[in-house]
Every structure is written in structure tokens, then in C-alpha cells.
Design a protein around this motif. Structure first.
Motif, mmCIF file in Angstrom:
data_model
loop_
_atom_site.group_PDB
_atom_site.id
_atom_site.type_symbol
_atom_site.label_atom_id
_atom_site.label_comp_id
_atom_site.label_asym_id
_atom_site.label_seq_id
_atom_site.Cartn_x
_atom_site.Cartn_y
_atom_site.Cartn_z
ATOM 1 N N GLN A 56 34.010 -28.212 5.428
ATOM 2 C CA GLN A 56 34.497 -28.333 6.797
ATOM 3 C C GLN A 56 35.978 -28.013 6.902
ATOM 4 O O GLN A 56 36.453 -27.511 7.925
ATOM 5 N N SER A 57 36.727 -28.243 5.810
ATOM 6 C CA SER A 57 38.175 -28.005 5.848
ATOM 7 C C SER A 57 38.525 -26.523 5.978
ATOM 8 O O SER A 57 39.671 -26.180 6.233
ATOM 9 N N PHE A 58 37.545 -25.644 5.810
ATOM 10 C CA PHE A 58 37.784 -24.207 5.948
ATOM 11 C C PHE A 58 37.845 -23.776 7.408
ATOM 12 O O PHE A 58 38.157 -22.613 7.694
ATOM 13 N N PHE A 59 37.540 -24.685 8.343
ATOM 14 C CA PHE A 59 37.380 -24.302 9.740
ATOM 15 C C PHE A 59 38.103 -25.289 10.650
ATOM 16 O O PHE A 59 38.258 -26.466 10.321
ATOM 17 N N VAL A 110 42.314 -20.957 10.885
ATOM 18 C CA VAL A 110 42.143 -21.721 9.640
ATOM 19 C C VAL A 110 41.195 -20.972 8.704
ATOM 20 O O VAL A 110 41.479 -20.777 7.516
ATOM 21 N N PHE A 111 40.054 -20.538 9.246
ATOM 22 C CA PHE A 111 39.091 -19.788 8.440
ATOM 23 C C PHE A 111 39.681 -18.458 7.963
ATOM 24 O O PHE A 111 39.521 -18.079 6.791
ATOM 25 N N CYS A 150 27.784 -17.629 15.158
ATOM 26 C CA CYS A 150 29.187 -17.949 15.491
ATOM 27 C C CYS A 150 30.178 -16.922 14.952
ATOM 28 O O CYS A 150 31.294 -17.281 14.571
ATOM 29 N N LYS A 151 29.812 -15.657 14.931
ATOM 30 C CA LYS A 151 30.710 -14.623 14.411
ATOM 31 C C LYS A 151 32.035 -14.603 15.158
ATOM 32 O O LYS A 151 33.109 -14.537 14.541
ATOM 33 N N GLN A 152 31.991 -14.660 16.480
ATOM 34 C CA GLN A 152 33.218 -14.598 17.257
ATOM 35 C C GLN A 152 34.092 -15.826 17.036
ATOM 36 O O GLN A 152 35.326 -15.727 17.012
ATOM 37 N N LYS A 153 33.458 -16.981 16.835
ATOM 38 C CA LYS A 153 34.221 -18.197 16.526
ATOM 39 C C LYS A 153 34.955 -18.038 15.197
ATOM 40 O O LYS A 153 36.124 -18.421 15.066
ATOM 41 N N LEU A 154 34.264 -17.469 14.212
ATOM 42 C CA LEU A 154 34.877 -17.277 12.897
ATOM 43 C C LEU A 154 36.074 -16.327 12.979
ATOM 44 O O LEU A 154 37.127 -16.585 12.403
#
Length: 221
Positions: free
Chosen positions: A20-23, A123-124, A114-118
């Protein structure tokens, strides 16, 4: 067949590897935890990938098949490692082949979820940039080692990296190209390792007999 890890075991994996810390947003609803058995394909060559993977356990090999049918080993992928990140960034449409060398566990994030979110998550993207930078450095180091170290040191390191359950089994033709040496030189070095009782030839490939000796050689690289 790909196995999905769900429920509390999925939560345990997420917590163990702090995924979760990656995002900056809650990634858990989009994540699947997948287990691939040895020999299974994570990406079929020349396919359109549907997910970003983050390998947390195991090893895999990245390869490409040329138009003349020759197969080239590009690299071994060890955990932790992203897979499919280049395709996520649209820098490459079709993937190269990735096959599990050992039982492998990965986090999987479907692109369509969730491509656009990434791609909008700073953070990611920072994590991805750090990974890509380290990946480039490792590739550069591998090529420089070809010139700087004898084959026995590099082969010892390769056997330890690519072995599974104390056994090594890779095609000599692919490995001689990967290590930048002649097929004859590679066979001669394997014979030397067998005579020195570091490894032993068997029906399954080569069994590691003296891991400590191999580690001593590998430490030079």
C-alpha cells in the motif's frame, strides 16, 4: 494454472510487503495476489498484457524469440520486481515472454481497473522511477562484468541465481549467449565445476553439491 490468493492471506501479503505504501490511494480493491507454478508463463510472448505485476517471491526469466526461431535469454527477474511497467507507460505495446523459474507470487493490478489512477499518482510514479533506474544500473553492471571477470566467477553467480531447489537446469546455448562466451568455453567450465565437486550432473540438470564454493566464486563479481 494461476492460483489466486484471497481473504486474510491476501491481506497478510499486502502487509508483509507494505504494498500500500507504493500508492497515494487505496490500492487494495484493485489488487489480486497471484501464484505461478514453476514453468508457467506470467506473460506470453508478443501478447497484449492486461495487468501490471509486482513479483514479491520467486524468480522468472525474460526472453525473446527472433524471426529465425532463435530464442535469446534477456535477463533473470528476481523479486522484488515490477513486470509490465513498460507496457503500462505505453513505451512498448507487446510484451516479451516471462516464464516462472520457481514458484512465484505476484501482486497483480489490471490495467483496465485503474491505469489512469496509476499514471496520475506521484507516489507510485516515484517508486516506478526508482525501480527503472536500478534496473538500468543492473543491466549496465552485467555488461561490464562480462569484460571484467572470468567466466567461472560469473557462471557461479548465475547458477546460484537461476537454480531452484538446489538444481540448475538451463539451456547451454542460451546461457553461453547470455554470458557472452563460446559454447565450448561454457561446457569446459561446467566440466571443471563437476571435477571440483561443486556441482553434479543428473537427469534433472545439475545438482549443487558445494554451495559455499560457488558462493565464494560468486562473491568476486
Amino acid at each position: 494454472m494461476v492460483q489466486l490468493i484471497t481473504g486474510k492471506r491476501k491481506e497478510d501479503y499486502m502487509n508483509q510487503y507494505s504494498f500500500q505504501s507504493f500508492f497515494s490511494f487505496d490500492i487494495s480493491p484493485f489488487v489480486q495476489v497471484c501464484a505461478f507454478e514453476k514453468g508457467e508463463y506470467i506473460f506470453q510472448e508478443s501478447s497484449l498484457p492486461e495487468s501490471l505485476y509486482y513479483m514479491v517471491e520467486g524468480k522468472a526469466k525474460l526472453y525473446v524469440t527472433h524471426k529465425n526461431g532463435k530464442v535469446s535469454l534477456i535477463n533473470f527477474i528476481t523479486s522484488p520486481s515490477f513486470m509490465g511497467e513498460v507496457e503500462l507507460l505505453n513505451a512498448q505495446k507487446y510484451t516479451k515472454g516471462i516464464q516462472a523459474v520457481t514458484k512465484t507470487v505476484c501482486f497483480s493490478i489490471p490495467y483496465n481497473a485503474c491505469k489512469q489512477k496509476l499514471l496520475a499518482d506521484s507516489v507510485f510514479l516515484r517508486e516506478l522511477c526508482l525501480f527503472l533506474g536500478n534496473k538500468m544500473t543492473q543491466t549496465t553492471n552485467r555488461f561490464s562484468q562480462t569484460q571484467a571477470y572470468p567466466l567461472e566467477n560469473r557462471l557461479a553467480a548465475f547458477i546460484l541465481m537461476s537454480s531452484d531447489d538446489n538444481f540448475y537446469k538451463e539451456k547451454h546455448t542460451e546461457i553461453s549467449e547470455y554470458l557472452g562466451v563460446s559454447y565450448r568455453h561454457l561446457l569446459h567450465t561446467f566440466a571443471h565445476f563437476c571435477q571440483s565437486n561443486m556441482i553434479r550432473k543428473s537427469n534433472k540438470g545439475y545438482e549443487i553439491i558445494d554451495r559455499q564454493k560457488l558462493q565464494e566464486l560468486a562473491r568476486e563479481v
